[in-house]
Design a protein around this motif. Structure first.
Motif, short mmCIF file in Angstrom:
data_model
loop_
_atom_site.label_atom_id
_atom_site.label_comp_id
_atom_site.label_asym_id
_atom_site.label_seq_id
_atom_site.Cartn_x
_atom_site.Cartn_y
_atom_site.Cartn_z
N MET A 1 0.85 -1.20 0.00
CA MET A 1 0.00 0.00 0.00
C MET A 1 0.88 1.25 0.00
O MET A 1 1.83 1.33 0.78
CB MET A 1 -0.90 -0.01 1.25
CG MET A 1 -1.99 1.04 1.22
SD MET A 1 -3.02 0.97 2.70
CE MET A 1 -4.01 2.42 2.44
N ASP B 1 -7.20 8.07 8.71
CA ASP B 1 -7.45 6.68 9.08
C ASP B 1 -7.55 6.68 10.60
O ASP B 1 -6.56 6.86 11.30
CB ASP B 1 -6.28 5.82 8.59
CG ASP B 1 -6.45 4.34 8.88
OD1 ASP B 1 -7.08 4.01 9.90
OD2 ASP B 1 -5.96 3.52 8.10
N GLU B 2 -8.77 6.47 11.12
CA GLU B 2 -8.98 6.70 12.56
C GLU B 2 -8.18 5.77 13.47
O GLU B 2 -7.79 6.17 14.57
CB GLU B 2 -10.47 6.63 12.90
CG GLU B 2 -11.12 5.28 12.65
CD GLU B 2 -12.59 5.29 13.03
OE1 GLU B 2 -13.31 6.17 12.57
OE2 GLU B 2 -12.99 4.41 13.81
N TYR B 3 -7.90 4.54 13.02
CA TYR B 3 -7.11 3.65 13.86
C TYR B 3 -5.65 4.13 13.92
O TYR B 3 -5.03 4.11 14.99
CB TYR B 3 -7.18 2.21 13.34
CG TYR B 3 -6.35 1.24 14.15
CD1 TYR B 3 -6.62 1.02 15.50
CD2 TYR B 3 -5.28 0.55 13.57
CE1 TYR B 3 -5.86 0.14 16.25
CE2 TYR B 3 -4.51 -0.32 14.32
CZ TYR B 3 -4.80 -0.53 15.65
OH TYR B 3 -4.03 -1.39 16.40
N GLN B 4 -5.15 4.58 12.77
CA GLN B 4 -3.79 5.13 12.74
C GLN B 4 -3.71 6.39 13.60
O GLN B 4 -2.72 6.62 14.30
CB GLN B 4 -3.36 5.43 11.29
CG GLN B 4 -3.24 4.20 10.41
CD GLN B 4 -2.27 3.16 10.95
OE1 GLN B 4 -1.23 3.50 11.50
NE2 GLN B 4 -2.61 1.89 10.83
N PHE C 1 -5.53 7.02 16.20
CA PHE C 1 -5.56 6.53 17.58
C PHE C 1 -4.15 6.11 18.03
O PHE C 1 -3.71 6.45 19.14
CB PHE C 1 -6.54 5.35 17.66
CG PHE C 1 -6.41 4.48 18.87
CD1 PHE C 1 -6.84 4.92 20.12
CD2 PHE C 1 -5.85 3.20 18.77
CE1 PHE C 1 -6.71 4.10 21.23
CE2 PHE C 1 -5.72 2.39 19.89
CZ PHE C 1 -6.14 2.84 21.12
N LEU C 2 -3.43 5.42 17.14
CA LEU C 2 -2.07 4.98 17.47
C LEU C 2 -1.12 6.18 17.62
O LEU C 2 -0.26 6.19 18.51
CB LEU C 2 -1.54 4.02 16.40
CG LEU C 2 -2.20 2.64 16.33
CD1 LEU C 2 -1.59 1.82 15.19
CD2 LEU C 2 -2.06 1.88 17.63
N ARG D 1 2.69 0.71 18.95
CA ARG D 1 2.46 -0.21 17.83
C ARG D 1 2.80 -1.67 18.16
O ARG D 1 2.60 -2.56 17.33
CB ARG D 1 3.26 0.25 16.60
CG ARG D 1 2.56 1.40 15.90
CD ARG D 1 3.36 2.02 14.80
NE ARG D 1 2.54 3.01 14.09
CZ ARG D 1 2.22 4.20 14.57
NH1 ARG D 1 2.63 4.55 15.77
NH2 ARG D 1 1.45 5.03 13.88
N ARG E 1 2.15 -5.03 19.13
CA ARG E 1 0.93 -5.87 19.05
C ARG E 1 -0.27 -5.10 18.51
O ARG E 1 -1.41 -5.51 18.72
CB ARG E 1 0.57 -6.44 20.42
CG ARG E 1 1.55 -7.47 20.92
CD ARG E 1 1.03 -8.04 22.21
NE ARG E 1 1.97 -9.00 22.79
CZ ARG E 1 1.77 -9.59 23.95
NH1 ARG E 1 0.68 -9.36 24.63
NH2 ARG E 1 2.64 -10.43 24.43
N ALA E 2 -0.06 -3.97 17.87
CA ALA E 2 -1.20 -3.19 17.34
C ALA E 2 -1.75 -3.84 16.08
O ALA E 2 -1.04 -4.48 15.36
CB ALA E 2 -0.75 -1.78 17.01
#
Lengths: 63, 131
Positions: free
Chosen positions: B1, B70-73, B75-76, B128, B130-131
């Motif tokens: 990607m 990207d909401e998960y990114q 969040f991280l 990150r 175990r993310a």
């Protein structure tokens, strides 16, 4: 929160990358949602539901 | 990607401010060593000049949180910045007391920012894992 994403994805023969591309997010994000590490926001949950043509509660289930 | 647009903007900004920092620092030091070096307000301006690109780098990191679509990114990244900030404050506090008790030498205040940047790296690894 549990979800049926993996099953729904498999039914369509989509990889995590395919789903990520359709949703405009990263593959890592799809994996985090699928494995229950991360619960998506309501707008993203609506986008996922719309993509699969289902209601949110048909994809995301209470623990 | 391919790299997301928000990460590309982040990389360009960090690189731009980094190059700007080197230029400002080298230029300011060179001017201050001249016999005609400015005094008063001019000296203040010259001293602050190399700090501005560093402020730009801090802005770049917080801008990344705003622009990550990207909401998960996102969040991280937020988790990473919070871990970095917490660790920096903890280390700076302990160091401050060690200074008070004259057990370690005084360090310039901007070292806190350098430490924060280093902790951003540590925070990234922890967030990150175990993310």
């Amino acid at each position: 929160m549990k979800n049926r994403l993996k099953v729904l994805r498999a039914e369509r023969d989509w990889s995590q990358g395919d789903l990520a591309e359709r949703l405009g997010i990263s593959r890592q994000s799809v994996n985090a949602i699928e494995t229950g590490k991360y619960d998506p926001s309501l707008p993203l949950a609506f986008r996922i539901a719309e993509l699969f043509g289902l209601a949110i509660e048909e994809i995301f289930l209470k623990d | 990607m391919p790299m997301p647009a928000y990460m590309r903007r982040y990389s360009f900004r960090i690189l731009g401010f980094g190059l700007c920092y080197v230029g400002c620092l080298v230029g300011a030091l060179a001017v201050m060593r001249q016999p005609w070096a400015p005094t008063g307000v001019g000296a203040w301006g010259l001293a602050i000049l190399p700090a501005l690109p560093i402020v730009g780098m801090i802005w770049t990191i917080f801008r990344l949180i705003v622009e990550a679509d990207d909401e998960y990114q996102r969040f991280l990244i937020v988790k990473q910045v919070l871990i970095a900030t917490g660790l920096t404050l903890a280390i700076a506090t302990v160091w401050g007391f060690l200074e008070n008790f004259e057990l370690v030498e005084d360090v310039p205040g901007y070292h806190v920012t350098v430490l924060w940047f280093a902790m951003i790296g540590v925070g990234g690894a922890i967030a990150r894992w175990r993310a």
